[in-house]
Design a protein around this motif. Structure first.
Motif, mmCIF file in Angstrom:
data_model
loop_
_atom_site.group_PDB
_atom_site.id
_atom_site.type_symbol
_atom_site.label_atom_id
_atom_site.label_comp_id
_atom_site.label_asym_id
_atom_site.label_seq_id
_atom_site.Cartn_x
_atom_site.Cartn_y
_atom_site.Cartn_z
ATOM 1 N N HIS A 5 2.736 -2.176 -1.312
ATOM 2 C CA HIS A 5 2.428 -1.166 -2.385
ATOM 3 C C HIS A 5 3.565 -0.567 -2.755
ATOM 4 C CE1 HIS A 5 -2.336 -1.295 -2.266
ATOM 5 N NE2 HIS A 5 -1.894 -2.507 -2.056
ATOM 6 N N ILE A 6 4.820 -1.172 -2.657
ATOM 7 C CA ILE A 6 6.157 -0.707 -3.097
ATOM 8 C C ILE A 6 6.641 -1.695 -4.075
ATOM 9 C CG2 ILE A 6 6.206 0.482 -0.868
ATOM 10 C CD1 ILE A 6 8.131 -1.682 -0.251
ATOM 11 N N THR A 7 7.802 -1.001 -4.878
ATOM 12 C CA THR A 7 8.471 -2.109 -5.681
ATOM 13 C C THR A 7 9.824 -2.519 -4.502
ATOM 14 O OG1 THR A 7 9.903 0.051 -6.428
ATOM 15 C CG2 THR A 7 7.990 -0.799 -7.750
ATOM 16 N N GLY A 30 4.563 4.095 2.063
ATOM 17 C CA GLY A 30 3.606 4.369 3.005
ATOM 18 C C GLY A 30 2.695 5.364 2.770
ATOM 19 N N SER A 31 1.593 5.290 3.333
ATOM 20 C CA SER A 31 0.417 6.192 2.946
ATOM 21 C C SER A 31 0.667 7.707 3.401
ATOM 22 C CB SER A 31 -1.068 5.848 3.774
ATOM 23 O OG SER A 31 -0.897 5.542 5.336
ATOM 24 N N THR A 32 1.447 7.811 4.552
ATOM 25 C CA THR A 32 1.635 9.394 4.808
ATOM 26 C C THR A 32 2.742 9.953 3.813
ATOM 27 O OG1 THR A 32 1.720 8.675 7.319
ATOM 28 C CG2 THR A 32 2.694 10.974 6.670
ATOM 29 N N LEU A 33 3.683 9.208 3.430
ATOM 30 C CA LEU A 33 4.676 9.614 2.486
ATOM 31 C C LEU A 33 3.822 9.988 1.025
ATOM 32 C CD1 LEU A 33 7.703 7.957 3.529
ATOM 33 C CD2 LEU A 33 7.570 10.400 3.475
ATOM 34 N N THR A 34 2.907 9.251 0.669
ATOM 35 C CA THR A 34 2.031 9.514 -0.181
ATOM 36 C C THR A 34 1.459 10.939 -0.343
ATOM 37 O OG1 THR A 34 1.662 7.011 -0.763
ATOM 38 C CG2 THR A 34 0.149 8.575 -1.839
ATOM 39 N N ASN A 69 10.045 4.145 -4.501
ATOM 40 C CA ASN A 69 9.281 2.914 -4.461
ATOM 41 C C ASN A 69 7.853 2.558 -4.174
ATOM 42 O OD1 ASN A 69 9.817 3.152 -1.859
ATOM 43 N ND2 ASN A 69 10.566 1.024 -1.496
ATOM 44 N N ASN A 70 7.299 3.877 -3.921
ATOM 45 C CA ASN A 70 6.098 3.994 -3.482
ATOM 46 C C ASN A 70 5.118 4.181 -4.584
ATOM 47 O OD1 ASN A 70 3.596 4.952 -2.573
ATOM 48 N ND2 ASN A 70 4.555 6.138 -0.726
ATOM 49 N N LEU A 71 4.319 2.958 -5.020
ATOM 50 C CA LEU A 71 3.596 2.884 -6.222
ATOM 51 C C LEU A 71 2.523 4.043 -6.060
ATOM 52 C CD1 LEU A 71 3.036 -0.722 -6.582
ATOM 53 C CD2 LEU A 71 4.716 0.570 -7.735
ATOM 54 N N HIS A 72 1.961 4.606 -5.000
ATOM 55 C CA HIS A 72 0.824 5.530 -4.929
ATOM 56 C C HIS A 72 1.463 6.797 -5.115
ATOM 57 C CE1 HIS A 72 -2.513 2.798 -3.919
ATOM 58 N NE2 HIS A 72 -1.635 1.964 -3.383
ATOM 59 N N ALA A 73 2.770 7.064 -4.658
ATOM 60 C CA ALA A 73 3.474 8.373 -4.735
ATOM 61 C C ALA A 73 3.769 8.702 -6.260
ATOM 62 C CB ALA A 73 4.568 8.294 -3.691
ATOM 63 N N ALA A 74 4.130 7.552 -6.757
ATOM 64 C CA ALA A 74 4.488 7.552 -8.214
ATOM 65 C C ALA A 74 3.392 7.991 -9.184
ATOM 66 C CB ALA A 74 5.121 6.103 -8.714
ATOM 67 N N VAL A 75 2.119 7.430 -8.750
ATOM 68 C CA VAL A 75 0.962 7.791 -9.630
ATOM 69 C C VAL A 75 0.757 9.314 -9.362
ATOM 70 C CG1 VAL A 75 -1.743 7.596 -9.664
ATOM 71 C CG2 VAL A 75 -0.062 5.598 -9.561
ATOM 72 N N ALA A 76 1.051 9.784 -8.016
ATOM 73 C CA ALA A 76 0.543 11.220 -7.555
ATOM 74 C C ALA A 76 1.595 11.953 -8.457
ATOM 75 C CB ALA A 76 0.417 11.372 -6.160
ATOM 76 N N LEU A 77 2.594 11.592 -8.358
ATOM 77 C CA LEU A 77 3.622 12.422 -9.363
ATOM 78 C C LEU A 77 3.379 12.566 -10.721
ATOM 79 C CD1 LEU A 77 6.865 10.894 -8.014
ATOM 80 C CD2 LEU A 77 5.994 13.362 -7.610
ATOM 81 N N THR A 78 2.348 11.855 -11.436
ATOM 82 C CA THR A 78 1.930 11.912 -12.570
ATOM 83 C C THR A 78 1.179 13.416 -12.873
ATOM 84 O OG1 THR A 78 -0.080 10.536 -12.539
ATOM 85 C CG2 THR A 78 1.946 9.402 -13.295
#
Length: 259
Positions: A157-159, A108-112, A129-138
């Protein structure tokens, strides 16, 4: 061509438009009440509700209808909606997080948005499992990030899938931060897809605390698949300007509401 049915069609369309107005105002409609209000049979109201549900304008439940979640919109649409509200909610989550926690972070976008608000120095582990959050974590070397395996869901946009479920079951987390498709005091936390609901339930089972993160547009709405009853939620995060009256049913269930 005859137009004798046009007045009836106009009356029907007007009644259905008014039903949607009633639903927006009251947060729920009952077939018996609508039948009295519009001086028609309950069968006619049920037909109205079926037609409106087929257009994804409401969610039918026993005896009436509830507002429908916007969870069926693509992520690309949802991610640009209500940006200020999402920032406010993410800031509230960041104030709640404690040092050295292991957290599940849902889709979800709020959790990103939460990633950008987490202060440095918390020594967190974030499993998502949030792909956008994973990118932000980099961009956050101070946070140990873990991306759940599985199949990429192009809509959310999740796994997801069996691998993601197995990865969740191998962790004991301090808390899970769940995104929400719909939250209703009677009908609980709901998801748009069955597999998504299964993953959320797994995160809850593997966590000491369950926190739900949402914006006001999801409050009082439902989606097709039940994740858990509202009373099983420990903490609810929402925008600061949502009224106490709207939040009262959730507080009565023992949920801590943070804004």
């Amino acid at each position: 061509m005859s137009t004798t049915t046009d007045p009836d069609r106009l009356l029907l369309d007007d009644r259905r438009a008014r039903i949607l107005q009633d639903l927006q105002r009251d947060g729920r409609v009952l077939s018996t009440v609508l039948a009295r209000r519009y001086a028609v049979s309950e069968d006619a109201i049920r037909r109205d509700l079926r037609e409106l549900a087929s257009q994804h304008l409401l969610k039918r439940v026993h005896g009436g209808a509830l507002p429908v979640s916007n969870a069926f919109e693509p992520y690309a649409v949802r991610r640009v909606q209500e940006p200020r509200a999402k920032q406010d909610v993410a800031a509230a989550v960041a104030r709640w997080v404690r040092p050295n926690q292991v957290l599940f972070l849902d889709g979800g976008s709020t959790l990103t948005e939460v990633i950008a608000h987490l202060p440095a120095g918390l020594n967190l582990t974030v499993i998502t499992n949030n792909l956008h959050a994973a990118v932000a974590l980099t961009d956050r070397p101070d946070i140990h990030g873990v991306l759940l395996g599985g199949t990429i869901d192009s809509a959310s946009h999740i796994t997801s899938g069996l691998r993601a479920l197995e990865d969740i079951q191998a962790v004991r987390a301090d808390a899970c931060l769940l995104g929400v498709c719909g939250l209703h005091p009677e009908h609980g936390l709901t998801a748009a897809h069955q597999e998504e609901a299964q993953l959320k339930r797994a995160m809850v089972r593997q966590s000491a605390e369950c926190a739900v993160v949402l914006t006001r547009d999801k409050l009082g709405t439902t989606a097709p698949y039940v994740v858990l009853p509202a009373a099983d939620i420990d903490t609810l995060f929402i925008e600061p300007d949502v009224s106490g009256e709207q939040l009262a049913p959730y507080r009565q269930l023992g949920i801590q509401v943070l804004q």
